[in-house]
Write an enzyme that holds these catalytic residues in place. Structure first.
Site, PDB file in Angstrom:
ATOM      1  N   GLU A  12      -0.491  14.553  -2.692  1.00 23.99           N
ATOM      2  CA  GLU A  12      -1.326  14.700  -1.682  1.00 23.99           C
ATOM      3  C   GLU A  12      -2.219  15.600  -1.554  1.00 23.99           C
ATOM      4  OE1 GLU A  12       0.243  13.473   2.386  1.00 23.99           O
ATOM      5  OE2 GLU A  12       1.147  11.894   1.523  1.00 23.99           O
ATOM      6  N   CYS A  20       5.350   0.361   0.830  1.00 22.82           N
ATOM      7  CA  CYS A  20       6.008   1.727   0.790  1.00 22.82           C
ATOM      8  C   CYS A  20       7.585   1.424   0.226  1.00 22.82           C
ATOM      9  CB  CYS A  20       6.288   2.040   2.329  1.00 22.82           C
ATOM     10  SG  CYS A  20       7.212   3.533   2.807  1.00 22.82           S
ATOM     11  N   HIS A  29       3.480   7.207  -4.213  1.00 26.39           N
ATOM     12  CA  HIS A  29       2.704   8.491  -4.666  1.00 26.39           C
ATOM     13  C   HIS A  29       2.904   8.904  -6.123  1.00 26.39           C
ATOM     14  CE1 HIS A  29       2.697   9.178  -0.467  1.00 26.39           C
ATOM     15  NE2 HIS A  29       1.931  10.134  -0.496  1.00 26.39           N
ATOM     16  N   ASP A  34       2.152   1.094   5.229  1.00 24.25           N
ATOM     17  CA  ASP A  34       2.921   2.301   4.455  1.00 24.25           C
ATOM     18  C   ASP A  34       3.001   3.216   5.223  1.00 24.25           C
ATOM     19  OD1 ASP A  34       3.804   3.847   2.175  1.00 24.25           O
ATOM     20  OD2 ASP A  34       2.044   4.922   2.421  1.00 24.25           O
ATOM     21  N   SER A  35       3.908   4.565   5.150  1.00 22.55           N
ATOM     22  CA  SER A  35       3.998   5.453   6.048  1.00 22.55           C
ATOM     23  C   SER A  35       2.605   6.307   6.053  1.00 22.55           C
ATOM     24  CB  SER A  35       5.010   6.378   5.568  1.00 22.55           C
ATOM     25  OG  SER A  35       4.861   6.740   4.170  1.00 22.55           O
ATOM     26  N   CYS A  85       8.086   5.105  -6.084  1.00 24.15           N
ATOM     27  CA  CYS A  85       7.364   5.626  -4.585  1.00 24.15           C
ATOM     28  C   CYS A  85       5.901   5.515  -4.856  1.00 24.15           C
ATOM     29  CB  CYS A  85       7.772   7.066  -4.726  1.00 24.15           C
ATOM     30  SG  CYS A  85       6.909   8.176  -3.587  1.00 24.15           S
TER      31      CYS A  85
HETATM   32  N1  DGL Z   1       5.395   5.675   0.943  1.00 28.06           N
HETATM   33  C1  DGL Z   1       6.619   6.485   0.537  1.00 28.06           C
HETATM   34  C2  DGL Z   1       7.457   5.528  -0.393  1.00 28.06           C
HETATM   35  O1  DGL Z   1       6.916   4.833  -1.262  1.00 28.06           O
HETATM   36  C3  DGL Z   1       6.480   7.921   0.108  1.00 28.06           C
HETATM   37  C4  DGL Z   1       6.075   8.649   1.344  1.00 28.06           C
HETATM   38  C5  DGL Z   1       6.991   8.867   2.439  1.00 28.06           C
HETATM   39  O2  DGL Z   1       7.975   9.515   2.328  1.00 28.06           O
HETATM   40  O3  DGL Z   1       6.669   8.527   3.625  1.00 28.06           O
HETATM   41  O4  DGL Z   1       8.489   5.673  -0.438  1.00 28.06           O
END
Ligand code: DGL
Length: 270
Positions: free
Chosen positions: A155, A76, A189, A13-14, A187
């Site tokens: 976050e 992600c 989060h 993931d990012s 997403c």
């Molecule tokens: N992990 C990203 C997503 O699910 C969200 C956070 C980001 O923008 O990197 O799209």
């Protein structure tokens, strides 16, 4: 070494967000070893172009392949929206994104066929969820809304009370939710804001979280390929591309347990 059923599952993931997917994976497949890579040096992906996110995703995948992973989970939504074809073409192992399983779960949940999807600007503008939903049910009506402020709120741990409620009310008006019976949390989060989103959406809307559906898809794929692991003591490694402190601190909330010993690595971006 060729990956075999004892090899770990690779997850990227990012940043910390994909830990919600890792949590679901661990719950569904407790005997699997995992290597999780959070590209914390380049987060967020959600506001970047598809081309750049694909480049980062390929670099993440290459770094995880060095750990002899048997399957790759793109944990992600933004990367899943734009990079699945490139990763499938580049890797000799199965690749699972979160969008297909999320769309599948949404179509099962919806009676009316009116579904709303929320996600990052990159996920929403890619049209990936819309395509995945229509491919599974041709008469589906899809409404979408980018909700970028949900990421920093999750976050920061601002997941209940006035501030996230006001933000959710602003994003989730009648033009998004009117008539829909299913809302996809597109997403990583958003599961942390689930209670607030559910309250704003009301009792007639079912929330679908792609993490659980993705864990189920991974289990089926491993079974199909004869790759199900059975470790009594699975290994759980964490890699990050910036210093580990913030990842470990914020990530513990996303994973639902303490997180130690993330190791910093460099990615080879070509
Ligand atoms: N992990 C990203 C997503 O699910 C969200 C956070 C980001 O923008 O990197 O799209």
């Amino acid at each position: 070494m060729r990956p075999n059923r004892h090899s770990p599952i690779g997850v990227f993931d990012s940043g910390v967000g994909g830990l919600t997917v890792l949590k679901a994976l661990r719950a569904r497949l407790p005997k699997e070893s995992t290597v999780y890579l959070g590209d914390t040096a380049r987060v967020p992906y959600g506001t970047k172009s598809g081309e750049v996110v694909t480049k980062y995703s390929l670099a993440n995948a290459r770094a995880l392949m060095e750990h002899d992973i048997k399957l790759l989970v793109i944990a992600c939504n933004t990367a899943s929206a734009v990079a699945v074809p490139a990763l499938q073409a580049a890797l000799p192992i199965p690749v699972v994104g979160v969008i297909g399983p999320g769309a599948e779960a949404a179509v099962h949940s919806s009676r009316s066929g009116q579904i709303a999807v929320i996600g990052t600007p990159g996920t929403i503008s890619s049209g990936a969820y819309q395509r995945a939903l229509v491919a599974r049910r041709a008469d589906v009506v899809v409404r979408t809304q980018a909700c970028p402020l949900f990421v920093p709120l999750a976050e920061e741990g601002w997941t209940d009370g006035q501030v996230p409620t006001l933000v959710a009310q602003r994003y989730l008006g009648v033009e998004v939710l009117g008539g829909v019976d299913t809302l996809v949390l597109g997403c990583t989060h958003y599961p942390l804001l689930r209670d607030v989103i559910a309250q704003v959406a009301g009792p007639t809307v079912t929330l679908v979280d792609s993490a659980t559906a993705t864990a189920e898809a991974v289990a089926s794929l491993l079974e199909k390929h004869g790759l199900l692991g059975d470790a009594e003591r699975p290994t759980r490694r964490f890699l990050v591309t910036d210093t580990p402190a913030r990842f470990e601190q914020v990530g513990a909330r996303f994973l639902g347990e303490a997180l130690h010993e993330a190791r910093q690595i460099d990615l080879h971006l070509t």
